[in-house]
Design an enzyme around this catalytic site. Structure first.
Site, PDB file in Angstrom:
ATOM      1  N   GLY A 221      -7.897   1.854  -3.604  1.00 42.14           N
ATOM      2  CA  GLY A 221      -7.478   3.447  -1.965  1.00 42.14           C
ATOM      3  C   GLY A 221      -6.225   3.856  -1.970  1.00 42.14           C
ATOM      4  O   GLY A 221      -6.185   4.874  -1.614  1.00 42.14           O
ATOM      5  N   ASP A 222      -5.589   2.617  -2.787  1.00 43.60           N
ATOM      6  CA  ASP A 222      -3.291   3.717  -2.099  1.00 43.60           C
ATOM      7  C   ASP A 222      -3.971   5.195  -3.623  1.00 43.60           C
ATOM      8  O   ASP A 222      -3.489   6.420  -3.432  1.00 43.60           O
ATOM      9  CB  ASP A 222      -2.501   2.983  -2.305  1.00 43.60           C
ATOM     10  CG  ASP A 222      -2.960   2.251  -1.777  1.00 43.60           C
ATOM     11  OD1 ASP A 222      -2.786   1.984  -0.447  1.00 43.60           O
ATOM     12  OD2 ASP A 222      -2.303   0.568  -1.836  1.00 43.60           O
TER      13      ASP A 222
ATOM     14  N   ARG B 133      -6.933  -4.901   6.698  1.00 44.18           N
ATOM     15  CA  ARG B 133      -7.219  -5.905   6.174  1.00 44.18           C
ATOM     16  C   ARG B 133      -7.202  -7.033   7.470  1.00 44.18           C
ATOM     17  O   ARG B 133      -6.179  -7.752   8.563  1.00 44.18           O
ATOM     18  CB  ARG B 133      -4.831  -6.167   6.003  1.00 44.18           C
ATOM     19  CG  ARG B 133      -5.085  -5.444   4.861  1.00 44.18           C
ATOM     20  CD  ARG B 133      -5.685  -5.232   3.662  1.00 44.18           C
ATOM     21  NE  ARG B 133      -4.541  -4.226   2.679  1.00 44.18           N
ATOM     22  CZ  ARG B 133      -6.015  -3.484   2.388  1.00 44.18           C
ATOM     23  NH1 ARG B 133      -6.999  -3.149   3.027  1.00 44.18           N
ATOM     24  NH2 ARG B 133      -5.398  -2.510   1.087  1.00 44.18           N
TER      25      ARG B 133
ATOM     26  N   SER C 293       4.088   1.811  -1.046  1.00 44.31           N
ATOM     27  CA  SER C 293       4.761   2.219  -2.116  1.00 44.31           C
ATOM     28  C   SER C 293       4.264   2.320  -3.355  1.00 44.31           C
ATOM     29  O   SER C 293       4.531   3.144  -3.864  1.00 44.31           O
ATOM     30  CB  SER C 293       5.776   0.503  -2.596  1.00 44.31           C
ATOM     31  OG  SER C 293       5.679  -0.124  -2.370  1.00 44.31           O
TER      32      SER C 293
ATOM     33  N   ALA D 200       0.658  -1.483   0.170  1.00 46.15           N
ATOM     34  CA  ALA D 200      -0.025   0.283   0.429  1.00 46.15           C
ATOM     35  C   ALA D 200       0.788   1.183   0.332  1.00 46.15           C
ATOM     36  O   ALA D 200       0.748   2.097  -0.752  1.00 46.15           O
ATOM     37  CB  ALA D 200      -1.249   0.172   1.178  1.00 46.15           C
TER      38      ALA D 200
ATOM     39  N   GLU E 132     -19.884   6.279  -5.758  1.00 42.96           N
ATOM     40  CA  GLU E 132     -20.306   6.580  -4.882  1.00 42.96           C
ATOM     41  C   GLU E 132     -19.573   8.152  -5.162  1.00 42.96           C
ATOM     42  O   GLU E 132     -19.378   9.262  -4.918  1.00 42.96           O
ATOM     43  CB  GLU E 132     -20.844   7.545  -3.580  1.00 42.96           C
ATOM     44  CG  GLU E 132     -22.986   5.938  -3.381  1.00 42.96           C
ATOM     45  CD  GLU E 132     -23.339   6.023  -3.966  1.00 42.96           C
ATOM     46  OE1 GLU E 132     -24.110   7.582  -4.473  1.00 42.96           O
ATOM     47  OE2 GLU E 132     -23.707   5.330  -4.941  1.00 42.96           O
TER      48      GLU E 132
ATOM     49  N   ASN F 146      -6.453   1.505   5.874  1.00 41.33           N
ATOM     50  CA  ASN F 146      -6.053  -0.069   4.857  1.00 41.33           C
ATOM     51  C   ASN F 146      -6.759  -1.666   6.000  1.00 41.33           C
ATOM     52  O   ASN F 146      -5.887  -2.211   5.943  1.00 41.33           O
ATOM     53  CB  ASN F 146      -4.581  -0.277   4.847  1.00 41.33           C
ATOM     54  CG  ASN F 146      -4.867   0.992   3.039  1.00 41.33           C
ATOM     55  OD1 ASN F 146      -5.565   0.808   2.008  1.00 41.33           O
ATOM     56  ND2 ASN F 146      -3.821   1.061   2.941  1.00 41.33           N
TER      57      ASN F 146
ATOM     58  N   TYR G 223      -1.681 -13.936   0.961  1.00 43.92           N
ATOM     59  CA  TYR G 223      -0.405 -13.571   1.324  1.00 43.92           C
ATOM     60  C   TYR G 223       0.882 -14.944   2.103  1.00 43.92           C
ATOM     61  O   TYR G 223       0.292 -15.793   2.581  1.00 43.92           O
ATOM     62  CB  TYR G 223      -0.680 -12.180   2.820  1.00 43.92           C
ATOM     63  CG  TYR G 223      -1.340 -11.528   2.454  1.00 43.92           C
ATOM     64  CD1 TYR G 223      -1.040 -10.316   1.681  1.00 43.92           C
ATOM     65  CD2 TYR G 223      -2.297 -11.439   3.563  1.00 43.92           C
ATOM     66  CE1 TYR G 223      -2.311  -9.329   1.621  1.00 43.92           C
ATOM     67  CE2 TYR G 223      -3.418 -10.120   3.543  1.00 43.92           C
ATOM     68  CZ  TYR G 223      -2.557  -8.943   2.310  1.00 43.92           C
ATOM     69  OH  TYR G 223      -3.577  -7.399   2.467  1.00 43.92           O
TER      70      TYR G 223
HETATM   71  O1  KDG Z   1      -4.200  -1.424  -1.208  1.00 40.16           O
HETATM   72  C1  KDG Z   1      -2.745  -2.188  -1.650  1.00 40.16           C
HETATM   73  C2  KDG Z   1      -2.265  -3.082  -0.965  1.00 40.16           C
HETATM   74  O2  KDG Z   1      -3.259  -4.249  -0.712  1.00 40.16           O
HETATM   75  C3  KDG Z   1      -1.906  -4.672  -1.236  1.00 40.16           C
HETATM   76  O3  KDG Z   1      -0.809  -3.564  -2.397  1.00 40.16           O
HETATM   77  C4  KDG Z   1      -0.703  -5.022  -0.940  1.00 40.16           C
HETATM   78  O4  KDG Z   1       0.375  -3.880   0.744  1.00 40.16           O
HETATM   79  C5  KDG Z   1      -0.812  -4.986   0.380  1.00 40.16           C
HETATM   80  C6  KDG Z   1      -1.859  -5.085   1.547  1.00 40.16           C
HETATM   81  O5  KDG Z   1      -0.808  -5.733   2.506  1.00 40.16           O
HETATM   82  O6  KDG Z   1      -3.331  -5.953   1.441  1.00 40.16           O
END
Ligand code: KDG
Length: 330
Positions: free
Chosen positions: A261-262, A172, A41, A39, A233, A170, A108
């Protein structure tokens, strides 16, 4: 201008991304393309293409994939001179599994990676030298307790040194428990000036509320600007003085939503950092609208290309598109 002046420093884990060439089912796909992902980079590349000087900090293995991260970022004009290498841990990889509907699924392979071994005692003041702004995300804190403490320390240091700070949660879910995520992400919001959640992340953090209530609640935690992504939207921005909505840009061929999003963050920051003085006195409505529009444009462009950042435009391209001019291509 000093040589070492940088507009933005960012810290995070960059990985090597393998995506199925034919966008077929991951387990049977025989061919993969290899690229860079991460994200922070992605944001670094987005901002660099928009003319900003960016320094990326991260830890990589002493392996060929680590080399590829560095050469790709350097090729995009990003300063990687402060990146760290770990001879005992690898650079992480991840796979994207394209679906016939919705967002791609990601897998991952990053446990024990060099980046996940980042710790607060590795934070180095020289990373911020000559810099005006720090951008971080909620992904690095999700990698472990030490990485979370390191991100917090860097955000605090940046504020002490007078840098502005942006934070994209972000979220995850594959990386940590919901409780840990909520507690840590909420605790980092007061350390930023610009907060950029998506509407689903806002709901995750605060529970179901009206969109405008999210904006007010996040502003009360300390940020001067809250820029919220609303998917199809468009987006909405909040400051203590104003609330601004920005229309989305059309997505003509939706290919890959990862990285949107990045891209949004790069577009938003590129405008707000050109108005630094307004950041301290209060971003005006016009500036906020312009920042959100550019953010929406970049978000839409990112989704129309395979890869996290490959579709991001240069400043000249943005000006051509937003100016409504036809591009001369041949
Ligand atoms: O926002 C994009 C990222 O999700 C992707 O590049 C991978 O950094 C990443 C992650 O941890 O999900």
């Amino acid at each position: 201008m000093q040589d070492n002046k940088v507009d933005v420093v960012t810290l995070g884990e960059s990985m090597i991304l393998f995506q199925s060439y034919n966008q077929g089912a991951l387990q049977y796909e025989p061919l993969f393309t290899k690229s860079l992902a991460g994200a922070e980079s992605n944001v670094a590349i987005g901002l660099s293409r928009l003319g900003k000087k960016v320094r990326w900090i991260g830890r990589l293995g002493s392996d060929p994939f680590g080399d590829l991260v560095l050469t790709t970022l350097a090729g995009e004009g990003v300063d990687v001179s402060h990146a760290l290498r770990d001879p005992e841990a690898p650079t992480a990889v991840y796979f994207k599994d394209f679906k016939r509907y919705g967002d791609p699924a990601v897998y991952y392979y990053r446990k024990g990676s060099a980046a996940s071994r980042l710790a607060p005692d590795m934070i180095d003041e020289t990373w911020l030298q000559g810099a005006g702004h720090l951008h971080v995300t909620g992904i690095t804190p999700a990698l472990g307790e030490h990485t979370a403490a390191a991100v917090r320390k860097l955000m605090e240091l940046a504020r002490e040194k007078g840098l502005t700070v942006s934070f994209d949660p972000n979220l995850r879910r594959k990386l940590w428990s919901e409780e840990q995520a909520r507690e840590t992400l909420l605790s980092l919001i007061p350390l930023c000036d610009i907060f950029m959640p998506g509407d689903e992340e806002a709901e995750f953090l605060l529970g179901p509320q009206e969109i405008e209530a999210y904006g007010r609640a996040f502003l009360d935690m300390g940020p001067k600007v809250v820029a919220m992504k609303l998917g199809a939207e468009g987006s909405i921005g909040f400051t203590q003085k104003t609330v601004v909505r920005a229309e989305p840009f059309p997505v003509e061929r939706l290919i890959d939503t990862v990285g949107a999003g990045d891209a949004f963050a790069s577009g938003l920051l590129s405008v707000l950092l050109d108005r630094r003085e307004e950041l301290s006195t209060g971003i005006g409505e016009e500036s906020l609208h312009e920042a959100l529009r550019r953010a929406n444009l970049l978000g839409s462009m990112a989704t129309q290309f395979k890869g996290d950042w490959e579709g991001l435009p240069t400043l000249a391209e943005v000006q051509t598109i937003q100016g409504g001019q036809k591009q001369v291509t041949r």
